[in-house]
Design a protein around this motif. Structure first.
Motif, PDB file in Angstrom:
ATOM      1  N   MET A  87      88.613  36.605   4.024  1.00 51.02           N
ATOM      2  CA  MET A  87      89.530  35.699   3.324  1.00 51.02           C
ATOM      3  C   MET A  87      89.218  34.234   3.629  1.00 51.02           C
ATOM      4  SD  MET A  87      93.220  37.633   3.238  1.00 51.02           S
ATOM      5  CE  MET A  87      93.323  38.015   4.968  1.00 51.02           C
ATOM      6  N   ALA A  88      88.887  33.930   4.867  1.00 52.68           N
ATOM      7  CA  ALA A  88      88.554  32.551   5.224  1.00 52.68           C
ATOM      8  C   ALA A  88      87.279  32.112   4.502  1.00 52.68           C
ATOM      9  CB  ALA A  88      88.385  32.423   6.733  1.00 52.68           C
ATOM     10  N   GLY A  89      86.271  32.975   4.511  1.00 57.71           N
ATOM     11  CA  GLY A  89      85.034  32.650   3.795  1.00 57.71           C
ATOM     12  C   GLY A  89      85.277  32.512   2.304  1.00 57.71           C
ATOM     13  N   GLY A  90      86.073  33.414   1.746  1.00 59.14           N
ATOM     14  CA  GLY A  90      86.377  33.357   0.317  1.00 59.14           C
ATOM     15  C   GLY A  90      87.102  32.082  -0.059  1.00 59.14           C
ATOM     16  N   ALA A  91      88.030  31.639   0.790  1.00 53.77           N
ATOM     17  CA  ALA A  91      88.747  30.389   0.515  1.00 53.77           C
ATOM     18  C   ALA A  91      87.781  29.212   0.466  1.00 53.77           C
ATOM     19  CB  ALA A  91      89.823  30.160   1.577  1.00 53.77           C
ATOM     20  N   LEU A  92      86.852  29.159   1.407  1.00 52.81           N
ATOM     21  CA  LEU A  92      85.870  28.071   1.417  1.00 52.81           C
ATOM     22  C   LEU A  92      84.925  28.158   0.216  1.00 52.81           C
ATOM     23  CD1 LEU A  92      84.987  27.951   5.213  1.00 52.81           C
ATOM     24  CD2 LEU A  92      86.341  26.294   3.907  1.00 52.81           C
ATOM     25  N   THR A 123      85.380  29.637  -2.782  1.00 53.37           N
ATOM     26  CA  THR A 123      86.030  29.338  -4.060  1.00 53.37           C
ATOM     27  C   THR A 123      86.384  27.863  -4.163  1.00 53.37           C
ATOM     28  OG1 THR A 123      88.168  30.041  -3.175  1.00 53.37           O
ATOM     29  CG2 THR A 123      86.932  31.659  -4.463  1.00 53.37           C
ATOM     30  N   ALA A 124      86.788  27.244  -3.056  1.00 54.97           N
ATOM     31  CA  ALA A 124      87.075  25.802  -3.092  1.00 54.97           C
ATOM     32  C   ALA A 124      85.806  25.020  -3.412  1.00 54.97           C
ATOM     33  CB  ALA A 124      87.666  25.353  -1.755  1.00 54.97           C
ATOM     34  N   GLY A 125      84.687  25.421  -2.815  1.00 50.49           N
ATOM     35  CA  GLY A 125      83.418  24.752  -3.111  1.00 50.49           C
ATOM     36  C   GLY A 125      83.013  24.922  -4.566  1.00 50.49           C
ATOM     37  N   ARG A 126      83.192  26.121  -5.090  1.00 50.04           N
ATOM     38  CA  ARG A 126      82.854  26.366  -6.502  1.00 50.04           C
ATOM     39  C   ARG A 126      83.729  25.519  -7.413  1.00 50.04           C
ATOM     40  NH1 ARG A 126      85.071  30.717  -9.430  1.00 50.04           N
ATOM     41  NH2 ARG A 126      85.123  31.943  -7.536  1.00 50.04           N
ATOM     42  N   TRP A 127      85.007  25.445  -7.115  1.00 52.66           N
ATOM     43  CA  TRP A 127      85.933  24.646  -7.913  1.00 52.66           C
ATOM     44  C   TRP A 127      85.527  23.168  -7.886  1.00 52.66           C
ATOM     45  CZ3 TRP A 127      89.809  21.113  -6.146  1.00 52.66           C
ATOM     46  CH2 TRP A 127      90.645  20.654  -7.163  1.00 52.66           C
ATOM     47  N   LEU A 128      85.174  22.646  -6.703  1.00 50.42           N
ATOM     48  CA  LEU A 128      84.762  21.248  -6.595  1.00 50.42           C
ATOM     49  C   LEU A 128      83.474  20.985  -7.369  1.00 50.42           C
ATOM     50  CD1 LEU A 128      85.605  20.603  -2.837  1.00 50.42           C
ATOM     51  CD2 LEU A 128      86.770  19.633  -4.848  1.00 50.42           C
ATOM     52  N   LEU A 129      82.540  21.915  -7.324  1.00 53.66           N
ATOM     53  CA  LEU A 129      81.312  21.740  -8.096  1.00 53.66           C
ATOM     54  C   LEU A 129      81.618  21.763  -9.588  1.00 53.66           C
ATOM     55  CD1 LEU A 129      78.219  21.385  -7.933  1.00 53.66           C
ATOM     56  CD2 LEU A 129      78.060  23.841  -8.290  1.00 53.66           C
ATOM     57  N   GLY A 130      82.551  22.607 -10.003  1.00 53.28           N
ATOM     58  CA  GLY A 130      82.966  22.649 -11.404  1.00 53.28           C
ATOM     59  C   GLY A 130      83.550  21.323 -11.859  1.00 53.28           C
ATOM     60  N   LEU A 131      84.232  20.631 -10.969  1.00 52.94           N
ATOM     61  CA  LEU A 131      84.745  19.297 -11.303  1.00 52.94           C
ATOM     62  C   LEU A 131      83.612  18.290 -11.430  1.00 52.94           C
ATOM     63  CD1 LEU A 131      87.867  19.041  -8.953  1.00 52.94           C
ATOM     64  CD2 LEU A 131      87.827  19.543 -11.418  1.00 52.94           C
ATOM     65  N   ALA A 132      82.598  18.443 -10.582  1.00 50.93           N
ATOM     66  CA  ALA A 132      81.462  17.518 -10.600  1.00 50.93           C
ATOM     67  C   ALA A 132      80.528  17.765 -11.782  1.00 50.93           C
ATOM     68  CB  ALA A 132      80.682  17.626  -9.290  1.00 50.93           C
ATOM     69  N   LEU A 133      80.425  19.024 -12.227  1.00 56.38           N
ATOM     70  CA  LEU A 133      79.548  19.392 -13.344  1.00 56.38           C
ATOM     71  C   LEU A 133      80.360  20.072 -14.437  1.00 56.38           C
ATOM     72  CD1 LEU A 133      76.541  21.025 -11.424  1.00 56.38           C
ATOM     73  CD2 LEU A 133      76.585  18.761 -12.452  1.00 56.38           C
ATOM     74  N   PRO A 134      81.247  19.348 -15.089  1.00 57.49           N
ATOM     75  CA  PRO A 134      82.066  20.015 -16.114  1.00 57.49           C
ATOM     76  C   PRO A 134      81.204  20.516 -17.269  1.00 57.49           C
ATOM     77  CG  PRO A 134      82.333  17.644 -16.241  1.00 57.49           C
ATOM     78  CD  PRO A 134      81.479  17.922 -15.027  1.00 57.49           C
ATOM     79  N   ALA A 135      81.698  21.539 -17.931  1.00 63.56           N
ATOM     80  CA  ALA A 135      80.998  22.082 -19.102  1.00 63.56           C
ATOM     81  C   ALA A 135      80.885  20.982 -20.148  1.00 63.56           C
ATOM     82  CB  ALA A 135      81.755  23.274 -19.657  1.00 63.56           C
ATOM     83  N   VAL A 149      80.194  38.245   2.300  1.00 62.65           N
ATOM     84  CA  VAL A 149      81.247  38.754   1.415  1.00 62.65           C
ATOM     85  C   VAL A 149      82.199  37.635   1.018  1.00 62.65           C
ATOM     86  CG1 VAL A 149      83.103  40.432   1.169  1.00 62.65           C
ATOM     87  CG2 VAL A 149      81.057  41.038   2.474  1.00 62.65           C
ATOM     88  N   GLY A 150      82.693  36.896   1.994  1.00 66.12           N
ATOM     89  CA  GLY A 150      83.687  35.868   1.722  1.00 66.12           C
ATOM     90  C   GLY A 150      83.101  34.608   1.115  1.00 66.12           C
ATOM     91  N   LEU A 151      82.323  33.880   1.894  1.00 68.23           N
ATOM     92  CA  LEU A 151      81.811  32.579   1.463  1.00 68.23           C
ATOM     93  C   LEU A 151      80.952  32.676   0.203  1.00 68.23           C
ATOM     94  CD1 LEU A 151      81.641  29.536   2.199  1.00 68.23           C
ATOM     95  CD2 LEU A 151      79.549  30.090   3.431  1.00 68.23           C
ATOM     96  N   LEU A 152      79.912  33.495   0.251  1.00 69.18           N
ATOM     97  CA  LEU A 152      79.023  33.590  -0.914  1.00 69.18           C
ATOM     98  C   LEU A 152      79.654  34.389  -2.047  1.00 69.18           C
ATOM     99  CD1 LEU A 152      75.572  33.928   0.852  1.00 69.18           C
ATOM    100  CD2 LEU A 152      76.587  31.907  -0.227  1.00 69.18           C
TER     101      LEU A 152
END
Length: 151
Positions: A20-25, A27-39, A81-84
């Motif tokens: 869960m800790a890895g997953g939180a990090l 998904t937060a990283g993916r979300w931030l990258l999505g903000l930086a590289l919007p469709a 499992v979590g982070l990646l």
């Protein structure tokens, strides 16, 4: 592998917390990258492609690195499992394909699917090869260490 004794396996609760800790990090990283590289309109989902390819590369390197040492039994669930797992995304990839095809470009959608699959497998293999070179491990590393339940 190191000659050290393997660490005691964590309890199920510790493993869950690590995932869960890895997953939180991740998904937060993916979300931030999505903000930086919007469709950008009807084009490809560049952020999704970037996270999936970088995640595949990182997984290959991680598997090679973990195979060379005895580490905390929570490191693999946390990182692989979590982070990646949180960093990469199949569901957004599927939505990107739908959006591209819905934009009237079936050929672009097929290209996006093929690029993601071929480049993703290539990135994972490149990560394993780089990891083998960096960490000096055997060439059959993927077969020796990759556990289907966790990857």
């Amino acid at each position: 592998m190191s000659a050290e004794a393997a660490p005691e396996p964590p309890g199920e609760g510790g493993t869950r917390a690590a995932v869960m800790a890895g997953g939180a990090l991740g998904t937060a990283g993916r979300w931030l990258l999505g903000l930086a590289l919007p469709a950008a309109g009807p084009g490809w989902g560049w952020a999704t492609l970037a996270v999936n390819l970088s995640g595949a590369l990182a997984m290959g390197i991680l598997v090679a690195w973990l195979a060379t040492r005895t580490s905390s039994p929570l490191l693999r669930p946390f990182a692989a499992v979590g982070l990646l797992g949180g960093w990469t995304t199949y569901s957004t990839f599927a939505l990107d394909v739908h959006a591209i095809a819905g934009g009237g470009s079936a050929l672009a959608a097929v290209g996006y699917v093929l690029a993601t699959l071929l480049l993703g497998v290539g990135a994972a293999l490149a990560g394993l090869l780089l990891g083998e070179r960096w960490f000096i491990v055997s060439p059959s590393l993927a077969d020796q260490y990759a556990d289907e339940e966790e990857l």
